[in-house]
Design a protein around this motif. Structure first.
Motif, PDB file in Angstrom:
ATOM      1  N   LEU A 838       0.832  -1.201   0.000  1.00 16.82           N
ATOM      2  CA  LEU A 838       0.000   0.000   0.000  1.00 16.82           C
ATOM      3  C   LEU A 838       0.869   1.254   0.000  1.00 16.82           C
ATOM      4  O   LEU A 838       0.607   2.214  -0.733  1.00 16.82           O
ATOM      5  N   LEU A 839       1.908   1.220   0.811  1.00 19.01           N
ATOM      6  CA  LEU A 839       2.809   2.366   0.886  1.00 19.01           C
ATOM      7  C   LEU A 839       3.476   2.640  -0.458  1.00 19.01           C
ATOM      8  O   LEU A 839       3.630   3.783  -0.879  1.00 19.01           O
ATOM      9  N   GLN A 840       3.893   1.547  -1.168  1.00 20.53           N
ATOM     10  CA  GLN A 840       4.570   1.721  -2.456  1.00 20.53           C
ATOM     11  C   GLN A 840       3.644   2.384  -3.480  1.00 20.53           C
ATOM     12  O   GLN A 840       4.086   3.186  -4.298  1.00 20.53           O
ATOM     13  N   LEU A 841       2.355   2.040  -3.409  1.00 20.74           N
ATOM     14  CA  LEU A 841       1.441   2.501  -4.446  1.00 20.74           C
ATOM     15  C   LEU A 841       0.831   3.876  -4.170  1.00 20.74           C
ATOM     16  O   LEU A 841       0.461   4.590  -5.111  1.00 20.74           O
ATOM     17  N   VAL A 842       0.711   4.247  -2.891  1.00 18.94           N
ATOM     18  CA  VAL A 842       0.106   5.549  -2.601  1.00 18.94           C
ATOM     19  C   VAL A 842       0.989   6.404  -1.693  1.00 18.94           C
ATOM     20  O   VAL A 842       0.561   7.435  -1.223  1.00 18.94           O
ATOM     21  N   GLY A 843       2.216   5.937  -1.462  1.00 14.58           N
ATOM     22  CA  GLY A 843       3.122   6.653  -0.566  1.00 14.58           C
ATOM     23  C   GLY A 843       3.913   7.746  -1.260  1.00 14.58           C
ATOM     24  O   GLY A 843       3.643   8.104  -2.412  1.00 14.58           O
ATOM     25  N   PRO A 844       4.936   8.249  -0.578  1.00 10.85           N
ATOM     26  CA  PRO A 844       5.691   9.407  -1.081  1.00 10.85           C
ATOM     27  C   PRO A 844       6.377   9.180  -2.423  1.00 10.85           C
ATOM     28  O   PRO A 844       6.548  10.128  -3.192  1.00 10.85           O
ATOM     29  N   THR A1031       0.305  10.106   4.738  1.00 11.36           N
ATOM     30  CA  THR A1031       1.021  10.866   3.714  1.00 11.36           C
ATOM     31  C   THR A1031       0.028  11.749   3.005  1.00 11.36           C
ATOM     32  O   THR A1031      -1.135  11.411   2.838  1.00 11.36           O
ATOM     33  N   ASN A1032       0.485  12.904   2.620  1.00 15.88           N
ATOM     34  CA  ASN A1032      -0.379  13.852   1.927  1.00 15.88           C
ATOM     35  C   ASN A1032       0.130  14.052   0.507  1.00 15.88           C
ATOM     36  O   ASN A1032       1.199  13.608   0.136  1.00 15.88           O
ATOM     37  N   GLY A1033      -0.609  14.793  -0.227  1.00 17.73           N
ATOM     38  CA  GLY A1033      -0.165  15.093  -1.590  1.00 17.73           C
ATOM     39  C   GLY A1033      -0.946  14.300  -2.606  1.00 17.73           C
ATOM     40  O   GLY A1033      -1.857  13.561  -2.307  1.00 17.73           O
ATOM     41  N   GLU A1034      -0.533  14.456  -3.837  1.00 15.01           N
ATOM     42  CA  GLU A1034      -1.237  13.814  -4.933  1.00 15.01           C
ATOM     43  C   GLU A1034      -0.995  12.306  -4.921  1.00 15.01           C
ATOM     44  O   GLU A1034       0.070  11.834  -4.542  1.00 15.01           O
ATOM     45  N   MET A1035      -1.974  11.574  -5.386  1.00 21.26           N
ATOM     46  CA  MET A1035      -1.868  10.127  -5.427  1.00 21.26           C
ATOM     47  C   MET A1035      -1.154   9.692  -6.699  1.00 21.26           C
ATOM     48  O   MET A1035      -1.122  10.406  -7.704  1.00 21.26           O
ATOM     49  N   LEU A1036      -0.642   8.471  -6.657  1.00 21.08           N
ATOM     50  CA  LEU A1036       0.016   7.895  -7.839  1.00 21.08           C
ATOM     51  C   LEU A1036      -0.985   7.692  -8.972  1.00 21.08           C
ATOM     52  O   LEU A1036      -0.695   7.931 -10.128  1.00 21.08           O
ATOM     53  N   ILE A1037      -2.179   7.222  -8.592  1.00 22.81           N
ATOM     54  CA  ILE A1037      -3.128   6.814  -9.620  1.00 22.81           C
ATOM     55  C   ILE A1037      -4.233   7.837  -9.736  1.00 22.81           C
ATOM     56  O   ILE A1037      -4.958   8.091  -8.788  1.00 22.81           O
TER      57      ILE A1037
END
Length: 1038
Positions: A838-844, A1031-1037
């Motif tokens: 989960l961290l890899q896909l939506v993390g920093p 984590t905040n900010g834009e998502m990967l997907i």
């Protein structure tokens, strides 16, 4: 009234017939009045008859004298023409005798007819006898013709004409045909010695006529002639007693036998590639398949059809020759000796690298494979009724075929030697020597494949009993065919597979070079491109040659499948037949059988499964039974790679891959399949972790890929899904837990590696896109970096594909099977994996993983995220004891509740999102409670902490070897991947753990006292509401 014609006497008729047959006269008047210029006057013969006081007529008594005088004299000056050769003259005499015989048949006088028929018979017999004498001793009746025509036997053109072909010697036969009955009478002579020399010469010429001839050459006449000759008993006897039947000598090797034995050049005729010096002509690849990409498909199909037809004619002819020789007790033994010699001396063909100078060609052994399969046909009936004729002792005790030194299915060479010794104590010393020889041979043959450590120099006599055992022909033929197929057809499959890999590598290299040439042209790159294109053309021709002779010959492949059906049914008979479970111990008769017997069967099935229609009509049930019985039985088949090959076969049979609905019944309506297939696949998935090979870490991924595909298919079959759920329940702490552990390990490793490689690939991509700086680098460096770029692309594609499979399996199984995931020794591992993904896909680092074309690399982050969330939700649904939220919360580094925003964006089902949010809420509560509990316990004594994870132990156990105390859940998790004590590497299993009851009681007392203390003081801990980092900010997907 006109005067009646005077009636001739029998003597006069006899005289006339003899003069007509032999074209002679014994009076000057007859000679001068003759219209046939070939008639010669035998003055000396006439004088001798007169001196004997006899009437000047020819009779049976003088017939041989006349023939000798005619053959011995020089009549070229008297008849005005160049004389015929003695052979041509004798053939002419036989022909004229035959014609006279037809006239005599019309005589009304029976007595006269009978007498004249006797005259003709004698004349024919004399012609045949003197033909024999002349051919064996040409110097007795020297020919006045030029010596150029004497180099070849004048018999061959007659034989070619007899069997329906023309001469292969450029018209040496002069158009002469054999008179009816001549050849038959010539080769039916009761005196073998008079024929042997003639026959041996004929065989040598036939051998020479097909030397280095390819499938497109003229070999048919020679093959028909060979077949014609061996049909005569003396012809067969002469062939097998020829000094070139089995060439002997210090320097004789596989290639030498192929080129110098009488049958060798016939077996060498082929369309398959060969070493340039030995290649047959015309060149099949060059003539049929050059510039194949520009040829019409119809032309290619025509070439395929022609080669297939020609080769099957060759197989049929050679098989008939061998069958004739084998049917006769006079010649059978020599044929078996020949086959054994060819097999034994070419044992090194089983090596990965084959020396073309010392080994016979692939063409020879593929042809021999086809011929041996034809010889096996009588005992390959549907019910395999003759299989009891096959004696397993042949492997160890045969003095003919050297197969006792091959790698066995399970037994080591020491175990084989010990077993043979126990059956035959008198051979103790010899067996020990055999064992030592085996060790030396194996050390010297490390570069060989599994079936190739053949005791080439070692005779089976070393382990044979005192008395020589007589084995049936079926038994000998069975084991010889198994060896020939291993060295021939199966080796050709392997060579073809390597050729396809070479073509693929060549295409990749060519593509890379062309891409570089477009960016920065260099003369060297242009040369390299031209070189690779020429290589590709040769590779392409070779590939089509294999396709023409093997891949498109379904009869050949189906014959081989019939043979291996017998092989596996016979092998199963050694363990008691098709029934499960298997015996508790492996019978030594089975354990000592050569491994390649099974490996070849599996390779053939894989190869045939990939050829359209090759399996049509083939009964596969016995193969299916065999695979299910042995793929998860290391106690019977030791080699894990061989058992993995069985899964590859099943993988090819999956309905969506095979394209045939027939294979579906093997999975969905097959009794053993329904009972044992899923169980054995899960067991093999676990077993394959440790193969013993130095490449085991990488090998397991390919093997598990095949298992995963198969398991995914079986999950969709309700009967198999039910069996799977039952196994998970029965083996919750056994094989299923191990399976789950390795599945999770692989998932983490593969996804982690893929994501790292994506970052590296992006760095390389950035380098290459900076055109100015890139083109300033040296050419060699650019080439190396470009190759690395393409290599990384392939690695990412493969790793991502495997990671997707593993995560998918976790997702669909967790929906119905949750208990094993939530066991104490597993649940933390599962939570850690999910949080990490989960961290890899939506993390920093999400932005750094963006790719221009993610589908090219099998990277589907949206789908991957959905599956991970599904696993969370499935486990939460099955978590009746509310274990999962607290375990998730312990891994504060990874869990990210902001993933819900992404799920909404990518269109995930609302109910799934809601359940995921609820799980997150529970995890926060659990995290708060965990902090309260931690504060309550305060400082924990060192002895209560697990030495591996440094957490409070709940169920302390003592490791028997190192005497270290650890928490049960921690050590059980370790033992799932490694069955050793982590403190001293000694062997360790779960049942060896010793509960530390005294320490457990003290820990429980400590926890109680701390809780009482806190309660008594009336203290309450402030809950930490934000224990989980977000984590905040834009998502990967998006």
């Amino acid at each position: 009234m006109a005067a009646t014609k005077p009636q001739r006497t029998p003597q006069e008729v006899e005289d006339i017939i003899i003069r007509k047959i032999f074209l002679v006269s014994i009076t000057e008047i007859e000679k001068t009045s003759a219209t046939d210029s070939r008639i010669v006057y035998l003055e000396l013969t006439a004088a001798e008859i007169l001196s004997e006081g006899k009437e000047l007529r020819l009779s049976r008594d003088s017939m041989e004298r006349v023939l000798i005088d005619r053959l011995s004299g020089d009549f070229s000056s008297t008849n005005g023409e160049a004389s015929e050769t003695p052979f041509q003259y004798l053939i002419g005499c036989y022909h004229r005798a035959h014609e006279e015989g037809k006239k005599i048949a019309n005589m009304k006088d029976k007595s006269l007819r009978s007498e004249m028929e006797a005259v003709v018979r004698q004349a024919k017999k004399l012609c045949v006898n003197y033909c024999r004498i002349h051919l064996a001793n040409p110097e007795l009746f020297p020919s006045r013709k030029s010596a150029g025509t004497d180099a070849k036997s004048p018999l061959l053109p007659l034989i070619f004409a007899e069997v329906g072909g023309g001469s292969v010697f450029g018209g040496g036969g002069g158009g002469v045909k054999s008179p009816p009955g001549f050849l038959e009478e010539l080769f039916r002579d009761p005196d073998f010695d008079s024929l042997d020399l003639i026959l041996k010469g004929l065989y040598e010429e036939l051998r020479g006529s097909v030397m280095n001839v390819s499938a497109l050459g003229n070999f048919q006449d020679s093959l028909r002639a060979l077949l014609y000759l061996v049909r005569f008993p003396f012809g067969a006897k002469s062939l097998v007693n020829h000094e070139w039947w089995i060439p002997k000598g210090v320097y004789v090797n596989g290639r030498a036998i192929e080129m110098t034995s009488i049958l060798g050049p016939f077996f060498h005729i082929s369309a398959l590639p060969d070493q340039a010096f030995f290649k047959g002509q015309p060149d099949v690849g060059q003539q049929c398949f050059s510039d194949a990409s520009t040829r019409r498909p119809a032309d290619l199909l025509s070439s395929f059809s022609t080669i297939k037809t020609v080769m099957n004619n060759l197989y049929d002819g050679l098989a008939e020759v061998m069958l004739i020789l084998l049917k006769s007790t006079d010649t059978r033994e020599r044929v078996l000796e020949y086959l054994a010699e060819v097999i034994n001396i070419n044992a090194s063909r089983a090596h990965i690298q084959v020396d073309p100078i010392t080994c016979a060609s692939s063409g020879t052994f593929v042809n021999l494979s086809a011929v041996m399969l034809r010889l096996c046909e009588p005992f390959l009936d549907a019910n395999l009724t003759k299989r009891d004729k096959i004696d397993a002792k042949y492997v160890h005790y045969s003095n003919r075929l050297k197969i006792s030194g091959l790698t066995a299915l399970h037994a080591s060479s020491e175990e084989v030697a010990e077993w043979l010794n126990s059956k035959n104590p008198a051979k103790t010393g010899t067996t020990n020597q055999y064992n030592d020889d085996q060790k030396r041979l194996q050390q010297s043959q490390e570069a060989s494949s599994s079936g190739s450590n053949n005791a080439g120099e070692l005779s089976n006599e070393n382990s044979a009993p005192a008395e020589k055992t007589k084995y049936s022909f079926i038994c000998e033929c069975f084991f010889m065919t198994a060896r020939v197929l291993n060295l021939g057809l199966l080796k050709a499959f392997s060579d073809f597979k390597h050729l396809v890999q070479d073509i693929s590598r060549c295409e990749d290299a060519l593509s890379t070079l062309k891409a570089m040439q477009e960016r920065a042209p260099t003369p060297q790159a242009e040369l390299d491109i031209n070189r690779l294109e020429k290589e590709m053309e040769l590779y392409s021709q070779e590939k089509f040659c294999y396709e023409a002779q093997i891949l498109r010959d379904n009869t050949l492949i189906q014959n081989a499948l019939s043979f291996y059906r017998l092989m596996i049914v016979w092998l199963v008979g050694l363990v008691g037949g098709f029934k499960m479970p298997l015996p508790p111990t492996c019978p030594m008769e089975f354990a000592t059988m050569p491994e390649h017997f099974v490996e070849d069967a599996m390779e053939l099935l894989i190869f045939a499964s990939r050829i359209p229609k090759a399996l049509d009509g083939v009964v596969l049930d016995e193969f299916m039974n065999f695979i299910i019985m042995f793929m998860a039985s290391p106690e019977f088949i030791k080699n894990p790679y061989l058992r993995a090959k069985m899964v590859e076969v099943l993988n090819c049979w999956m309905p969506r891959r095979s394209g045939s609905s027939a294979t579906a019944t093997l999975f969905e309506g097959h009794q053993l399949s329904l009972e044992y297939l899923v169980r054995n696949l899960l067991k093999l998935y676990v077993d394959i972790e440790f193969t013993g090979s130095h490449t085991q870490f990488y090998d397991k991924f390919n093997i598990r890929h095949n298992i995963a595909e198969l398991l995914e298919y079986l999950w969709q079959v309700p009967s198999h899904r039910n069996a799977w759920r039952q196994i998970a329940k029965e083996e919750e702490k056994g094989v299923y837990l191990n399976f789950l552990n390795f599945l999770i390990n692989d998932s983490i490793y593969l996804l982690d590696e893929s994501l790292k490689k994506i970052l590296e690939l992006k760095e390389l991509e950035a380098e290459m896109s900076n055109t100015v700086e890139w083109e300033q680098r040296p050419v060699q460096e650019r080439q190396e970096r470009t190759r690395l770029f393409h290599s990384q692309e392939n690695i990412i594609r493969i790793d991502m594909k495997l990671a997707n499979e593993d995560v998918s399996m976790l997702a669909f199984t967790s929906e119905q099977i949750t208990a094993p995931f939530l066991l104490p020794e597993m649940v933390e591992r599962v939570a850690s994996m999910l949080n990490y993904f989960l961290l890899q896909l939506v993390g920093p680092q999400r932005k750094s993983l963006s790719l221009k074309d993610p589908e090219k690399y099998e990277f589907r982050p949206k789908h991957l995220l959905k599956q991970i969330v599904h696993i969370y939700v499935h486990l939460a649904r099955g978590d009746t004891n509310s274990i999962f939220p607290s375990v998730i919360s312990r891994d504060g580094r990874s869990y990210n509740d902001q993933a819900t925003d992404v799920l909404h964006r990518i269109g995930e089902d609302g109910r799934i999102i809601q359940e995921f949010i609820q799980l997150g809420a529970k995890a926060k509560v659990a995290a708060s409670e965990a902090m309260d509990a931690e504060a309550t316990l305060g400082e924990i004594p060192e002895e209560f902490l697990d030495p591996i994870q440094y957490t409070l132990m709940k169920d302390p156990v003592i490791l028997p070897s190192s005497r270290t105390t650890v928490d049960r859940a921690v050590i059980q998790r370790h033992l799932l991947s490694d069955s050793t004590d982590p403190f001293n590497r000694s062997h360790l299993t779960v049942d060896m753990l010793i509960p530390n009851v005294e320490l457990k009681a003290r820990i429980e007392e400590f926890v109680r006292s701390q809780e009482m203390k806190k309660h008594g003081e009336g203290l309450s801990l402030q809950s930490n509401k934000d224990t989980i980092q977000t984590t905040n900010g834009e998502m990967l997907i998006d």
